[in-house]
Design an enzyme around this catalytic site. Sequence first.
Site, mmCIF file in Angstrom:
data_model
loop_
_atom_site.group_PDB
_atom_site.id
_atom_site.type_symbol
_atom_site.label_atom_id
_atom_site.label_comp_id
_atom_site.label_asym_id
_atom_site.label_seq_id
_atom_site.Cartn_x
_atom_site.Cartn_y
_atom_site.Cartn_z
ATOM 1 N N GLY A 17 -17.371 24.091 7.881
ATOM 2 C CA GLY A 17 -17.163 23.185 6.753
ATOM 3 C C GLY A 17 -15.743 22.681 6.633
ATOM 4 O O GLY A 17 -15.117 22.803 5.580
ATOM 5 N N ARG A 20 -13.594 18.353 4.861
ATOM 6 C CA ARG A 20 -12.843 17.973 3.662
ATOM 7 C C ARG A 20 -12.637 19.214 2.792
ATOM 8 O O ARG A 20 -13.113 20.295 3.109
ATOM 9 C CB ARG A 20 -13.593 16.898 2.865
ATOM 10 C CG ARG A 20 -14.964 17.316 2.393
ATOM 11 C CD ARG A 20 -15.767 16.158 1.820
ATOM 12 N NE ARG A 20 -16.120 15.236 2.876
ATOM 13 C CZ ARG A 20 -17.200 15.381 3.657
ATOM 14 N NH1 ARG A 20 -18.000 16.408 3.484
ATOM 15 N NH2 ARG A 20 -17.471 14.519 4.597
ATOM 16 N N GLY A 21 -11.915 19.051 1.692
ATOM 17 C CA GLY A 21 -11.802 20.106 0.688
ATOM 18 C C GLY A 21 -11.151 21.377 1.173
ATOM 19 O O GLY A 21 -10.194 21.374 1.949
ATOM 20 N N TYR A 175 -27.858 29.361 -7.308
ATOM 21 C CA TYR A 175 -26.560 29.216 -6.643
ATOM 22 C C TYR A 175 -25.838 30.560 -6.590
ATOM 23 O O TYR A 175 -25.295 30.947 -5.548
ATOM 24 C CB TYR A 175 -25.704 28.184 -7.367
ATOM 25 C CG TYR A 175 -24.292 28.078 -6.842
ATOM 26 C CD1 TYR A 175 -24.045 27.638 -5.548
ATOM 27 C CD2 TYR A 175 -23.194 28.417 -7.645
ATOM 28 C CE1 TYR A 175 -22.754 27.543 -5.050
ATOM 29 C CE2 TYR A 175 -21.900 28.318 -7.164
ATOM 30 C CZ TYR A 175 -21.682 27.882 -5.865
ATOM 31 O OH TYR A 175 -20.399 27.791 -5.383
#
Length: 292
Positions: A17, A20-21, A175
Amino acid sequence: MALQKPDLSGQTAFITGTTRGIGKEIALALAEQGCNIVSTGKTSEKDADESEDGSGPDLEGSIEQTAREAREHGVEALPIQLDVRSEEAVNAAAERAIDEFGEVNIVINNASAIQLLTVEDLPPNRFDLMTDVNIRGTYLVSRAFAGHLREVENAWLLTNAPPVKIDRAPGEAPYAWSKLGMSFLTLSMASELGDGNVGCNTFWPVTAIDTRATRYFGLGTEDDWRTPEIVSDTVLEILSRDPASFTGNAVYDEELLQEAGVEDFSRYNLTEGDPAPGSAQLFDPEYSRSDE
């Protein structure tokens, strides 16, 4: 007191991942310290050839862009398009990374899906997505590298997930269960890989972090967020330690950095004043800072 960052020259990190971020911030922070980077994620510039208008991915950022920015720090970087839900793809990516660099000694599970809804309101396909990306993805990546990490020096398996403090999370249970599952797997591997002196730890921000997800889902305002740099500094602080002894820990960014001597967190804040500990309280409603 300034954070003493580790020299990671000659080491290689496989990070999920990174388009970005937080994932991208971690990749570039490690590259700045001399670490080679395997940049993985689903968003690739080669998708431009497959789109009807040739414009490429709708989202800003790509695995290739992160790799290029990493190389600006003088390290090697390999972009690999990866769906962490696929056993075949994960195993192939791990094999390619090891073939390319000889060894990978830092593996970071960062890729994650989020949707803060009740059990009743969350569609089953979104439940499956969070379960598959968060828990299955962490399992597949960790499993793919477990044997290799046992054989290399300065080996780390780190996961962007919270401490396990609760047995329920009304309003966000799907989540929460997927993120806590990531923690459960990683911390269990501290014992499973203990004979290889692999440092298996989780890290989690006390406050919400300014990312596309927090903005897209409206998780507060800039007053509630910090920059991703506080997370990358936390990862660097972990990597400055001895993996043989610093393992099996679920750390909060603020607490670990305070332990390392950081007293002023204003550099990480988007606005004046420290944000509330909203991210920690997602999974530990009773959480409060020691000075509050």
